[in-house]
Design an enzyme around this catalytic site. Sequence first.
Site, short mmCIF file in Angstrom:
data_model
loop_
_atom_site.label_atom_id
_atom_site.label_comp_id
_atom_site.label_asym_id
_atom_site.label_seq_id
_atom_site.Cartn_x
_atom_site.Cartn_y
_atom_site.Cartn_z
CE LYS A 80 -0.02 3.48 -14.01
NZ LYS A 80 -0.55 2.69 -12.87
CB SER A 155 -1.05 -0.84 -14.49
OG SER A 155 -1.25 0.07 -13.42
CB SER A 179 -0.54 -0.69 -10.47
OG SER A 179 -1.31 -1.58 -11.23
N1 GLN Z 1 -2.98 -5.97 -11.48
C1 GLN Z 1 -4.11 -5.37 -10.85
C2 GLN Z 1 -5.22 -5.23 -11.86
O1 GLN Z 1 -5.05 -5.67 -12.93
C3 GLN Z 1 -3.74 -4.08 -10.22
C4 GLN Z 1 -3.82 -2.89 -11.11
C5 GLN Z 1 -3.50 -1.60 -10.43
O2 GLN Z 1 -3.08 -1.57 -9.27
N2 GLN Z 1 -3.77 -0.52 -11.12
O3 GLN Z 1 -6.25 -4.68 -11.60
#
Ligand code: GLN
Length: 484
Positions: A80, A155, A179
């Site tokens: 990532k 994400s 994420s």
């Molecule tokens: N969808 C969540 C957010 O928008 C989680 C994001 C993540 O785990 N980095 O914050």
Amino acid sequence: MKLNLSTLTVSDALAHMASGDFKSIDLVEALGAAIAVRDGELGAYVSVDLAGARAEAEAADRARAAGKAGRLCGIPIAIKDVLNVRGQPCTCASKILDGYVAPYDATAIARLRAEGAVFLGRTNMDEFAMGGSTENSAIKRTRNPRALDRVPGGSSGGSAAAVAGGLALAALGTDTGGSIRQPAAFCGCVGLKPSYGRVSRYGLTAFASSLDQIGPMTRTVRDAALLQEVLSGADPMDATCVETPVPPYAAQLTEDLRGMTLGVPAEYVVEGMDPAVAQAVQHAVERCRDLGARIVEVKLPHTMFAIATYYIIGTAEASANLARFDGVRYGLRATGATDPLDMYKRTRAAGFGPEVKRRIILGTYVLSSGYHDAYYLKAQKVRTLIRRDFEQAFASCDALLTPCTPTPAFRMGEKTQDPLQMYLGDIFTVTANLAGICGLSVPCGVAPGGLPIGLQILGPAMKEENILRVGHAYEVARGDQWLG
Ligand code: GLN
């Protein structure tokens, strides 16, 4: 030997390379060719370093020939784009890091490297990991390999798309509020969010430092266990990373669940939930019962406050962490400024996308002197209540079974105009980060249209072995009917 890149697992690839069926360089060439054919459409990678991967693969092949194969010798892994790999750009899918090249390896990367892993390329994500669809990337769109009109989740959407789309054997993601688990669920692969402190965060670009964790995304639970063994462990560079010994996760996997008690929380049913999700999870619970587990109902009464709590604490920490991107130290610097303050303003206005700005504004607000007690302090108190809910639940069971997400992957563009709808989709995943516990998503069925559904298995802090054991036994019993 013909390689099937969409189903080949890390553990099988290791066995084949050990018996000389193919080499790491063959794997890298085959993946490079698959990326050239398919990634134009999928958009999983923001950059591919084939030359670097070839050199690493050849070094791994030489090490193996010399009898010095590490635990992941020759395994190509996608990373990532939020983790620092020395000499490579790290964009966090943001314009503000334009031109930045990482001067060092994150600890997670150094650990994989020490075991012979090969770094194929960097995967797309929501900007600074803020989002649940990868649509907040400033670089490109990523499609769900199982349904091209759908998001891959986020994400870590690029990592999930790479693993599910046959463009990497495994990937690293990061999980602040879901994420790793949510994109794994959306794309039909396995994702493990380790307990807070299990994996060093050194070299991970911070989003919310009390919630962030790095973890593996793979095709099987066994592969997640193999990677997690390498990633886990204390690090002098991260004081929040704990000393707890790392069990041999893969060796402890079993094919039954005798002696285990699994809890099903009544609160993990919400309005607007897709009936196919509820049904698939119910089937998975029955499957675990057949494997010998005792199933009990548990209560997590503060679940209803989790989204509000997460979006206060997460944005507060993000507003502080992202203050460092000011045009002085990293990447982009706006031109034409009249003085330093003007330069900060212009750089941040041009460099950050709308979701990142929204969170910085929200986080700054909840920390501001007049509102700190009403929002941030209150959220910290509720966080304690949520953590206690889990402590109580785990007093009577070894792991919990829940849906990972209320719905399968949604259409691209469906939620981009409505941030609140996007946030509400995180209801089942943010609780684990707030409580610091571990969570695993394992495919457990498909909704109409062939959209994957994820079973979430939550375990007590530092008990990754529990959730990996449940996930593996379930996965073996389930068979490979939804994969490939
Ligand atoms: N969808 C969540 C957010 O928008 C989680 C994001 C993540 O785990 N980095 O914050």
